[in-house]
Design an enzyme around this catalytic site. Sequence first.
Site, PDB file in Angstrom:
ATOM      1  N   THR A  11       0.897  -1.128  -0.024  1.00 53.43           N
ATOM      2  CA  THR A  11       0.066   0.001  -0.065  1.00 53.43           C
ATOM      3  C   THR A  11       0.831   1.215  -0.076  1.00 53.43           C
ATOM      4  O   THR A  11       0.219   2.289  -0.164  1.00 53.43           O
ATOM      5  CB  THR A  11      -0.870   0.032   1.305  1.00 53.43           C
ATOM      6  OG1 THR A  11      -0.234  -0.156   2.204  1.00 53.43           O
ATOM      7  CG2 THR A  11      -1.824  -1.251   1.376  1.00 53.43           C
ATOM      8  N   ALA A  13       4.086   3.884  -1.077  1.00 51.15           N
ATOM      9  CA  ALA A  13       4.492   4.669  -2.457  1.00 51.15           C
ATOM     10  C   ALA A  13       5.320   3.668  -3.067  1.00 51.15           C
ATOM     11  O   ALA A  13       5.257   3.565  -4.338  1.00 51.15           O
ATOM     12  CB  ALA A  13       5.427   5.888  -2.065  1.00 51.15           C
ATOM     13  N   ARG A  39      -3.835  -3.489   9.437  1.00 49.32           N
ATOM     14  CA  ARG A  39      -4.985  -2.332   9.178  1.00 49.32           C
ATOM     15  C   ARG A  39      -5.267  -2.424   7.647  1.00 49.32           C
ATOM     16  O   ARG A  39      -6.384  -1.914   7.497  1.00 49.32           O
ATOM     17  CB  ARG A  39      -4.023  -1.083   9.595  1.00 49.32           C
ATOM     18  CG  ARG A  39      -4.898  -0.042   9.639  1.00 49.32           C
ATOM     19  CD  ARG A  39      -3.958   1.386  10.134  1.00 49.32           C
ATOM     20  NE  ARG A  39      -2.967   1.899   9.217  1.00 49.32           N
ATOM     21  CZ  ARG A  39      -1.628   1.387   9.331  1.00 49.32           C
ATOM     22  NH1 ARG A  39      -1.261   0.823  10.751  1.00 49.32           N
ATOM     23  NH2 ARG A  39      -0.708   1.670   8.441  1.00 49.32           N
ATOM     24  N   SER A  40      -4.437  -2.726   6.920  1.00 50.07           N
ATOM     25  CA  SER A  40      -4.685  -2.863   5.214  1.00 50.07           C
ATOM     26  C   SER A  40      -5.305  -3.757   4.942  1.00 50.07           C
ATOM     27  O   SER A  40      -5.613  -3.961   3.677  1.00 50.07           O
ATOM     28  CB  SER A  40      -3.334  -2.378   4.613  1.00 50.07           C
ATOM     29  OG  SER A  40      -2.918  -1.037   5.143  1.00 50.07           O
ATOM     30  N   CYS A 132      18.151   5.314  -1.814  1.00 45.84           N
ATOM     31  CA  CYS A 132      17.970   6.062  -3.229  1.00 45.84           C
ATOM     32  C   CYS A 132      19.077   7.027  -3.634  1.00 45.84           C
ATOM     33  O   CYS A 132      19.505   6.916  -4.757  1.00 45.84           O
ATOM     34  CB  CYS A 132      16.428   6.626  -3.097  1.00 45.84           C
ATOM     35  SG  CYS A 132      16.221   7.619  -1.618  1.00 45.84           S
ATOM     36  N   SER A 162       9.023  12.421  -1.820  1.00 42.83           N
ATOM     37  CA  SER A 162       8.695  11.103  -1.730  1.00 42.83           C
ATOM     38  C   SER A 162       9.582  10.052  -0.908  1.00 42.83           C
ATOM     39  O   SER A 162       9.182   8.934  -0.403  1.00 42.83           O
ATOM     40  CB  SER A 162       8.777  10.489  -3.286  1.00 42.83           C
ATOM     41  OG  SER A 162      10.227  10.607  -3.690  1.00 42.83           O
ATOM     42  N   ARG A 238      16.535  18.205   2.563  1.00 47.35           N
ATOM     43  CA  ARG A 238      15.186  17.915   1.890  1.00 47.35           C
ATOM     44  C   ARG A 238      14.604  19.045   1.244  1.00 47.35           C
ATOM     45  O   ARG A 238      14.735  20.102   2.065  1.00 47.35           O
ATOM     46  CB  ARG A 238      14.175  17.377   2.881  1.00 47.35           C
ATOM     47  CG  ARG A 238      12.758  16.975   2.443  1.00 47.35           C
ATOM     48  CD  ARG A 238      12.819  15.533   2.018  1.00 47.35           C
ATOM     49  NE  ARG A 238      13.227  14.490   2.760  1.00 47.35           N
ATOM     50  CZ  ARG A 238      13.400  13.062   2.673  1.00 47.35           C
ATOM     51  NH1 ARG A 238      13.485  13.060   1.149  1.00 47.35           N
ATOM     52  NH2 ARG A 238      13.552  12.293   3.452  1.00 47.35           N
ATOM     53  N   HIS A 245      15.147  12.808  -6.876  1.00 40.77           N
ATOM     54  CA  HIS A 245      16.286  13.583  -6.481  1.00 40.77           C
ATOM     55  C   HIS A 245      17.031  14.405  -7.203  1.00 40.77           C
ATOM     56  O   HIS A 245      17.327  13.929  -8.241  1.00 40.77           O
ATOM     57  CB  HIS A 245      16.846  12.558  -5.379  1.00 40.77           C
ATOM     58  CG  HIS A 245      16.482  11.940  -4.229  1.00 40.77           C
ATOM     59  ND1 HIS A 245      15.165  12.507  -3.634  1.00 40.77           N
ATOM     60  CD2 HIS A 245      16.772  10.864  -3.521  1.00 40.77           C
ATOM     61  CE1 HIS A 245      15.047  11.790  -2.368  1.00 40.77           C
ATOM     62  NE2 HIS A 245      16.063  10.979  -2.451  1.00 40.77           N
ATOM     63  N   GLN A 320      13.213   9.166  -7.128  1.00 41.61           N
ATOM     64  CA  GLN A 320      13.481   8.551  -6.087  1.00 41.61           C
ATOM     65  C   GLN A 320      12.695   7.220  -6.013  1.00 41.61           C
ATOM     66  O   GLN A 320      12.911   6.137  -5.466  1.00 41.61           O
ATOM     67  CB  GLN A 320      13.275   9.415  -4.931  1.00 41.61           C
ATOM     68  CG  GLN A 320      13.690   8.865  -3.616  1.00 41.61           C
ATOM     69  CD  GLN A 320      12.232   8.223  -2.816  1.00 41.61           C
ATOM     70  OE1 GLN A 320      11.171   8.355  -3.144  1.00 41.61           O
ATOM     71  NE2 GLN A 320      12.665   7.130  -1.867  1.00 41.61           N
TER      72      GLN A 320
HETATM   73  C1  2RA Z   1      15.062   9.700   1.531  1.00 40.39           C
HETATM   74  N1  2RA Z   1      16.630   7.972   1.166  1.00 40.39           N
HETATM   75  O1  2RA Z   1      14.939  10.073   0.713  1.00 40.39           O
HETATM   76  C2  2RA Z   1      15.238   7.965   1.754  1.00 40.39           C
HETATM   77  C3  2RA Z   1      14.268   7.457   1.157  1.00 40.39           C
HETATM   78  N2  2RA Z   1      14.480   5.980   1.233  1.00 40.39           N
HETATM   79  O2  2RA Z   1      14.511  10.027   2.719  1.00 40.39           O
END
Ligand code: 2RA
Length: 337
Positions: A11, A13, A39-40, A132, A162, A238, A245, A320
């Site tokens: 369920t 991403a 739950r799913s 990733c 993501s 982030r 990314h 990503q």
């Molecule tokens: C992030 N590398 O982008 C992690 C996701 N697995 O936070």
Amino acid sequence: DGPKVAIVGVTGAVGQEFLRVLHERDFPYSDLVMLASARSAGRTYSFEGQEYTVQALTEDSFAGVDLALFSAGGGISKKFAPIASAAGCTVVDNSSAFRMTEGVPLVIPEVNPQAMEGMKYGKGGIVANPNCSTIIALMAVTPLHRAAKVKRMVVSTYQAASGAGQAAMEELEQQTREALDGKPITTNIFPFQYAFNLFSHNSPMTDNGYNEEEMKLVKETRKIWGQDDVSITGTCIRVPVMRAHAESINLEFENDISEEEALAALAAFPGVSIINDRAANRFPTPLDASNKDDVYVGRVRRDISRPDSKGLDIFVCGDQIKKGAALNAVQVAELLL
Ligand code: 2RA
């Protein structure tokens, strides 16, 4: 006929992307089992003309299953991947649980397929999918490493929502609307505003001042290349981008490498596309890479801070959820056929 495949964390991403990639690549499964938390359980998905009901993951879920794709967090992998392996199910694990475990191959199929030599579906065993930001960096840097041997790598990442999961993507969208409407900003996932902002990666801080995401880059690169003497440092950030990314990478080599040699090595490497149009000032963007298989590389230039031809700067974008997770895992699964 092919393997019976279980998807653990269907369920999420990445779980949902597993299905899309299995379909895109016409993966030869004989049957699918969709597993998630209690739950799913009961949710249904139609996939390739079949209706599937999500089952709650239990210790008995892997009876008769030949291959399992895991992306349900490190805790679930730590507990259930060994159970699956003991039941004869070969596991491809997208979590960080076993990446640095001795004897568990950590694989990018275009880079080090030999690390999982001899493994087959239905024979048990675990293969770890790298993080990733590591996959995206090494898809671009490995062809250059093979051309002139990387001595030092400095990575600055600009990581998409993501990577922090579906809920983070939804929060970014909600906050963007709130910000534009002058409404109070909802902060459930991160303790501060994400929209029109950026911040140090949300992974836990470690005792040397680097966060876990940065330390994954360092440790996973050394394991994947089988080279402990490469110097690596990084800063993971982030940024308010949905699912691809971006990474700015400075490289120092043992040997000379020209811009032309670098571009030729990149062009020859499977899974890499080049966007490097200086005249048009056109280089990779996250939206170029989103929902694409390839990693996009540009801004290839000699490092002018050095007196020699042993330095390059490049800029990389990669999806990503796709090459950073689900696509890489399915490509690993293809090596188990
Ligand atoms: C992030 N590398 O982008 C992690 C996701 N697995 O936070």
